[in-house]
Design an enzyme around this catalytic site. Structure first.
Site, short mmCIF file in Angstrom:
data_model
loop_
_atom_site.label_atom_id
_atom_site.label_comp_id
_atom_site.label_asym_id
_atom_site.label_seq_id
_atom_site.Cartn_x
_atom_site.Cartn_y
_atom_site.Cartn_z
N VAL A 152 2.20 -8.89 -18.97
CA VAL A 152 1.72 -9.40 -17.67
C VAL A 152 0.26 -9.85 -17.73
O VAL A 152 -0.24 -10.47 -16.79
CB VAL A 152 1.89 -8.38 -16.51
N LYS A 153 -0.44 -9.57 -18.81
CA LYS A 153 -1.87 -9.88 -18.92
C LYS A 153 -2.10 -11.37 -19.22
O LYS A 153 -1.14 -12.09 -19.46
CB LYS A 153 -2.51 -8.98 -19.97
N PRO A 154 -3.37 -11.83 -19.22
CA PRO A 154 -3.62 -13.28 -19.34
C PRO A 154 -2.94 -13.96 -20.53
O PRO A 154 -2.45 -15.08 -20.40
CB PRO A 154 -5.14 -13.35 -19.45
N HIS A 173 -0.65 -6.96 -23.10
CA HIS A 173 0.64 -6.61 -22.48
C HIS A 173 1.21 -7.87 -21.81
O HIS A 173 0.45 -8.72 -21.35
CB HIS A 173 0.40 -5.48 -21.47
#
Ligand SMILES: *Cc1c(COP(=O)(O)O)cnc(C)c1O
Length: 396
Positions: free
Chosen positions: A194-196, A192
């Protein structure tokens, strides 16, 4: 004292700083364009390449890419054989997907409380909640900090349980010097935005177990196999069989090319995240109204999010007022998470307040500060300035 923006004063910054954001550059864009000009849009060579690169990066034998992290958790629960009557112990302080995956398979999530220092699942509470029906454990690497996997493995071996690690926050994080992704039976990551790293929507499950791998590969594509060794009969070269009920959970080639390009930058992203966390810690650790994040000895977090705890007994207001005041200063704060079982859907299933007192108490006082690789040092300073401005106003 400066007048708070929420009371009509000047905000610390003019534009909202979001709590998380993807970092996309021209190489990422070109990688996507190249696939769009090629022969395959989905399930071509780029999916396999991305899977191989992730497996290699985390040090696991196999990786199965899927349409999102939640699908990955569902797939892992299926491969673990979770079904009606089975109990699965899940961290209480997490996104709903961690336990929804158990429900998708007909199982019953049993919520374990958190360790008050790391905010990760409390291993002692896991042990207390194991019954004859327990089949698996889903620990979550909250904020990117690895759970104490060796301690969880001791319990899993003793009681013959499958460990499905929800590492949606933790791609690139380390446990005892190794990358998260090869310690548990199956490990799920999310892509997603916002993930790393991101593929817009996307996820992957890594494993060292060939049996789980094969089950997941079938589950991802309708339960269909083309493997000649597995076919019940063979009508000819066109022939395939649906042998179980699976889903269409495939990741596309377009997304996989983006993922591979993003992965090549992950170490830089993490270095920047760690740098920002260092600045936050330095600026906030001596403020009495705040508890900054604690990191266990065995963890080297990639820092998906930065969660502070407000010591509200030292303030005239609650978390809500501090949150709203920071937001008015254009600091895009957030809260991770309401303990899952307090969502109305879970309450309707019969879960009640009081189940995990430490997670419930923590929820009342946490705030997530903005953290993403493209934040500038000035952005970090804005967050710190806004925090000081708001706390100066509300401190007792
Ligand atoms: C993001 C996330 C997931 C999976 O999310 P998707 O949006 O489906 O990729 C699962 N668990 C946790 C804890 C998450 O933060």
């Amino acid at each position: 004292m400066d007048k708070l923006a929420i009371n009509g004063g000047e905000p610390v910054r003019d534009e909202l700083l979001t709590y998380g954001k993807q970092s996309i550059d021209d190489d990422d864009i070109q990688a996507v364009v190249d696939v769009l000009k090629g022969d395959f849009l989905t399930t071509g060579p780029y999916v396999k390449e991305f899977e191989n690169k992730i497996a290699e990066y985390v040090g696991a034998k196999y990786a199965v890419a899927v349409s999102n992290g939640t699908a990955g958790l569902h797939m892992a629960c299926y491969a673990a054989g979770i079904t009606e009557g089975d109990e699965v112990i899940v961290s209480s302080l997490t996104f709903a997907a961690s336990s929804n995956a158990v429900l998708y398979c007909g199982g019953t999530p049993i919520f374990a409380d958190i360790d008050p220092l790391t905010y990760n699942i409390d291993v002692k509470d896991i042990e207390k909640k194991i019954t004859d029906k327990t089949k698996a454990i889903i620990p979550v690497d909250f904020t990117g900090q690895s759970v104490d996997m060796d301690a969880i493995k001791v319990l899993a071996e003793k009681h013959d349980l499958v460990i499905i690690e929800d590492a949606a926050h933790a791609l690139g994080s380390e446990y005892k010097g190794e990358k998260v992704g090869s310690q548990a039976d199956m490990v799920e990551f999310s892509f997603h935005p916002v993930k790393p790293i991101t593929t817009a929507e996307g996820g992957i499950v890594t494993t060292n177990n060939e049996d789980y791998y094969e089950k997941m590969m079938e589950f991802r594509t309708h339960g269909i196999t083309r493997d000649p060794d597995k076919l019940k009969v063979d009508h000819g070269p066109w022939y395939y069989e649906q042998q179980t009920l699976g889903y269409n959970y495939r990741l596309t080639d377009v997304q996989s090319a983006l993922g591979t390009s993003q992965l090549s930058k992950l170490n830089n992203f993490i270095e920047r995240r760690r740098g920002i966390v260092g600045m936050y810690n330095k600026a906030l650790k001596d403020i009495e109204e705040i508890t900054t994040p604690y990191e266990a000895e065995f963890s080297n977090s990639g820092w998906h999010i930065y969660v502070i705890k407000l010591n509200t007994e030292k303030l005239n207001v609650s978390r809500k007022e501090v949150f709203e005041a920071l937001y008015a200063e254009n600091i895009g704060v957030n809260v991770h998470y309401l303990p899952v079982y307090l969502h109305p859907y879970y309450e309707e299933l019969g879960y009640e307040k009081g189940l995990c007192p430490k997670a419930e108490a923590l929820y009342e006082n946490i705030i997530t500060l903005p953290l993403h690789p493209n934040m500038t040092n000035d952005d970090v300073k804005d967050v710190v300035d806004a925090m000081n401005k708001v706390l100066d106003y509300y401190r007792k």
